[in-house]
Structures are given as C-alpha cells and as structure tokens.
Design a protein around this motif. Sequence first.
Motif, PDB file in Angstrom:
ATOM      1  N   THR A 268     -34.724  38.837  30.917  1.00  0.00           N
ATOM      2  CA  THR A 268     -34.565  38.576  29.649  1.00  0.00           C
ATOM      3  C   THR A 268     -33.907  39.015  28.362  1.00  0.00           C
ATOM      4  N   ARG A 345     -39.095  39.612  26.104  1.00  0.00           N
ATOM      5  CA  ARG A 345     -38.217  38.634  25.059  1.00  0.00           C
ATOM      6  C   ARG A 345     -38.504  38.498  23.384  1.00  0.00           C
ATOM      7  N   LYS A 485     -34.194  33.539  25.599  1.00  0.00           N
ATOM      8  CA  LYS A 485     -33.909  33.322  26.158  1.00  0.00           C
ATOM      9  C   LYS A 485     -33.752  32.135  26.830  1.00  0.00           C
TER      10      LYS A 485
END
Lengths: 485, 121
Positions: A268, A345, A485
């Motif tokens: 990520t 994230r 992402k």
Amino acid sequence: MSARDGRSVGELLLHADTAARDLLFDVTGEDAPAMLRTWGEVVQNAAELWQALPARPRGGTAGGQLMVQLEAITQRMHRTQLRQGWPSAGDPDERLLSVAESFGAARDLVTAHAGAPGQARSLAAMRDAHAARTRTMHALYVAAHAVSIAVREHVQHLREMPRVDKQWARTTRGIPRGTEALERLTAFEQLAGSYLSDRFVGSLRAEHRDGYAGLGRLCDAITRWDLQAHRTIAANSTPANLATIARTTAVINRTSLILVRAAAHTGTADPVTYEQQIAPAFEEAIRAQSHMARLWGSLTNAMTRKVDPKLWAAAEQLQAATRELIHDKTALADPTLIAERADLRDLAPVVKVATVAGFTLASDVREIATHHTGLSAPARAMLDFARNAEHARGPGDEDVLGESLSPTDLQHNRVRPLIEPVRAILVRDAYEASMRQAGASGAVLALWTPREPVAGGSAAGRVRNLALDQPVPVGPPARPGPGWK
Amino acid sequence: MPDPGNATHSTDVSIVLFRVVDLLAAAGRGLWARAAAEGPLAATYSLAQEVDLTADLAASLIPGDAEDHRSLADHTSTSGDQLAMLAEAEALLRSRPIECLPAGTSQLLVRLGDLIRQERP
C-alpha cells in the motif's frame, strides 16, 4: 494474633499484598480459568474484612460504598460465569487462594477482637483501621491487575489459534466470555485504583473501547498529544516537560516509520521511496529527538523531574495506542500483522498529522531554547552537562565552566537559570532536531507524490497520490479516495 | 502498623522514592542508548519510553518539600543492568508498607510489575 497461625492482622495483610505482587511477575494466559474460579472468593473475603474493620467516627462512607460496588461487579461476573459455564469447573488458583485465605483470617481476627463492627475508639485504632483498608484495597487492586493480564493473554491466545483449532466450540466461546470478564476486571481495577490515588493512572496495557482501535485511535492520540504539548510548553517550559516532549516525538517518528514500512511491505506504499527517503529521514529524526530528550533529561534530577500530569497522560495514551498497533507481545509486530490490525490505505493522513505535529513542536522547542529566560536546572546537572558536551581540554586550558555557577549553588545543588554554555548547546541541537523533523515531513510528501504507473503493476506502480492539497484531518482519518491504492 | 505521619517515616519514604527515581531514570537512559544502537525496528524504544513514563510517575510521588539527603556517590551507584534496576526499584518499594508510601504508589508498583514481567527472559 491470628487464632489459626499466630499472625497479626497486619502480617496477614502484608502476606496478601506480597502474594498479589508476586502474581504480577508469574502470571500467564494459562492461569486465567483457575484465577477466574478463585477471584470471587478473594473479593468476598476482602469485603467481609472491610465491613468488620472499625469505621471512622462521623462519616467516611465513601470507601464502604466503593467496596460494595467492587463486590457487586464481582458477583455479576460470578453469576455470568455460572450461567455461561465458562470457565468450566476445575482447580482453583492456589496463589489467589492464599490471598483469599489471608483476608479471611484477618476478618476472623478482627471480628473475634472487636465483636460487632463499630467506630474506632482511639486515634491509634483509627490509624490501624485506615492502614488495614489501604493494604486490603492495594492487594485487591494488584491482584485484579494480575487476573486481567491472565485473561487478556488467554483471549489473545484463543484469537491467534489456527482456524482449525477454533472449530472446538469451547475455544470459540472463550473469546467473547473472556472479553466480557476482562471488561469487568478493568472496571474493578480502575475503581479500586481510584481509592488508592486521586490521579487516574492506567496500566501499560491500557484497554481501549471496543470498535475504537487502530489508526483512528492512534490519530486521536497524536492530535491530543500535540494539543497538550503546546499547552504545556506555553504554561510550563521546564527541562522535565521538554524531555517528555522530545522523547514522545521520537516515539511518534518511530511509529510512523514502522507503519510506513508495513505499508511498503504489504503493497500500500511505494517500497522504493520507503527505502530511499522515508527510512533515512525518519531514522535521523528519531536520533535527533532521542538526543534532545537525553539533553533535557540530564538537566533534571529526582526532585525537578515533575512532568505536567496532563502531558504525562497524553504521552501514556499515545504509547498504548502505539503498542496496540505495532507490537506483538514484547517484540515488534510483523508488517503483515500490522496490516491486519489497521487498514494501511488510511495511513497517509495519520502520518501527515504526526510529522506536522513533530515539526511544529520541534520549532517551538527551538524558540524556547533560544529565547525563554525562565528555563532553569539544578546547578550540578548544568555543570556536568556543559563539561560532558565540551571538547576535551588540553594541558594548560582553564576550566571556566565552574565560574558560571556560584560555589554555594553547586554545593546545595540549587536550581538556577540556565548558564550560557548549556543554552548554546541546547539551541544548536534543537535547531538540528527541527531540521530533522522538517526532513521527515518532506519525505512523507515524497512518498505520497504522484508517480507514473509502472508497467506490469509492481508495488511501486500501484501507489497513487492521496491529494496533497487535502486538509490535514484533526480526527480519525477519513477513508482516502480512489487512487490511494 | 507503622504511623505514616511520623517525621522519620516521611524522610525514610523520601529517600526510598529518590532512589527509585534514580534507578528508573538510569534504566531509561540505558534503554534509550540500547534502542539507538539496535535501531528503530527493535522493540527497545517502546520499553525505554515505558520505563521513562514510570520514572516520571515515581518522581511525581516525591513530596514537593522533600529534601534529598543522599550523598553524591549514591546518585551514580547503579549496576548497568536495566532489569536489575527495575527489580531493585520494586524491592525498595516492597520494603516499606504501602500505607506509608504516597497515594499513587500502588499504580507505580503495578507498572513496575508489568515492566519486569515484560523484560524477564
């Protein structure tokens, strides 16, 4: 003297205290079922002893009410255990049983001597009753903490069991039931602790509310820390407070580094940027803040090490939030485990909050080191500080540092305003630390700068920008938009 | 049971607390140095911060009017082994009845117990 074994009430309570303290060192998750089976007896005997002790003349019912509440928590726990059949029947915990027996013997002794509970008739009797209550509550508080540790480890162990082993109904049941018992034990511990101190102090494993964990908790803790640190600096810039600020900034830098590393390892964040920019910049910032913490800390002694309680509490909450995310028992958690605990994230805004807080605090500390005339420290600490920092003197060089402080101040180790050689070192190194914080902030921006996608979809190519013009959030992080992402 | 209000007891308790703070501060310094040597990916940074928070708590228990009766030599007599320092601090506190120590000592003892259990091999 005890009718059973010749020990006095004081000795019996001392035994309960010692046995409870010993539990802290030896307890493991395997002890949890036996401890839960025995806990009710410990609290019941303690409550009966409490009731038997002479009361204070005129009032003083708060402690009695508190013991009633503690007993009620334990009775509810016990009824729930009976209803749920967890833990199942089995042996008691012998160590806790000995604590319960000591309370029981003390109760019998007090009852035999005093007859029906009444008021203390002399100052000495009142003092003894107060001491007995303090020892009783202290032993209960420590023992409750030990039982909490066992239950927490037990639940953690069940959670980490392989999926196939969890098929056993008994194993699966243990998780919610253990968690429920833990919540009650935590309430018990906090209530007992409130009798022993007016200052709320959590344990190292301070529990969090259900559903409030991970990055949200960390971000809140950093925000609260930042706010409190600025308040403390404005009101009371002492070496003790400034040492705590530098130390905690180092901890925040390290936590950010480890979280970004986990993000890089799990796809990520860009692993190349992490290796080439984030890791070196953060390591330098950690070193610089650790160094500042050492410098400020060396200007304190046991008497002047008075940290603002609110700053201390904010640092502790931050520590608990950090530990929960990046630690696995006593070791650092594996990146994949960290990624399971938190949705990485969502990391970008949290790291931005952390680095901005670190930079503004470092800049403020530099200003204080340069201009604040109210900074002071013990005379001997300043002399040692300056001598340790200066270059080795050559033959014939004069030691002029001692002249900055009067012999009387040195002899009595009085707290005096900062001497110039000490301030000069602090200013120089505080400037360096603020530059290192700026470097860490810059590296974070580099990590989340748009990159051209790499053909084939490598980890680096998957990383996109989280819009850099987004405002830095002041609460739990919002879910990033598409493209992170 | 001993009288916590007695002046000799107060001095004795202050001496114990001064020593406990010194031990914890020395353990904290040692752990920060170890953390710097091991690097940020070692767990020592967390332990160092927890020991320092515990030292802060211990220092907060020293009464504002307490006098430091120790000699200069006492300030530096530490073994260099952080676990031994934590254990010595715990043993010092254990040597005095809890009712003679300031309010908040129980919390300090629990934190010390956590740290020692965490550090023991």
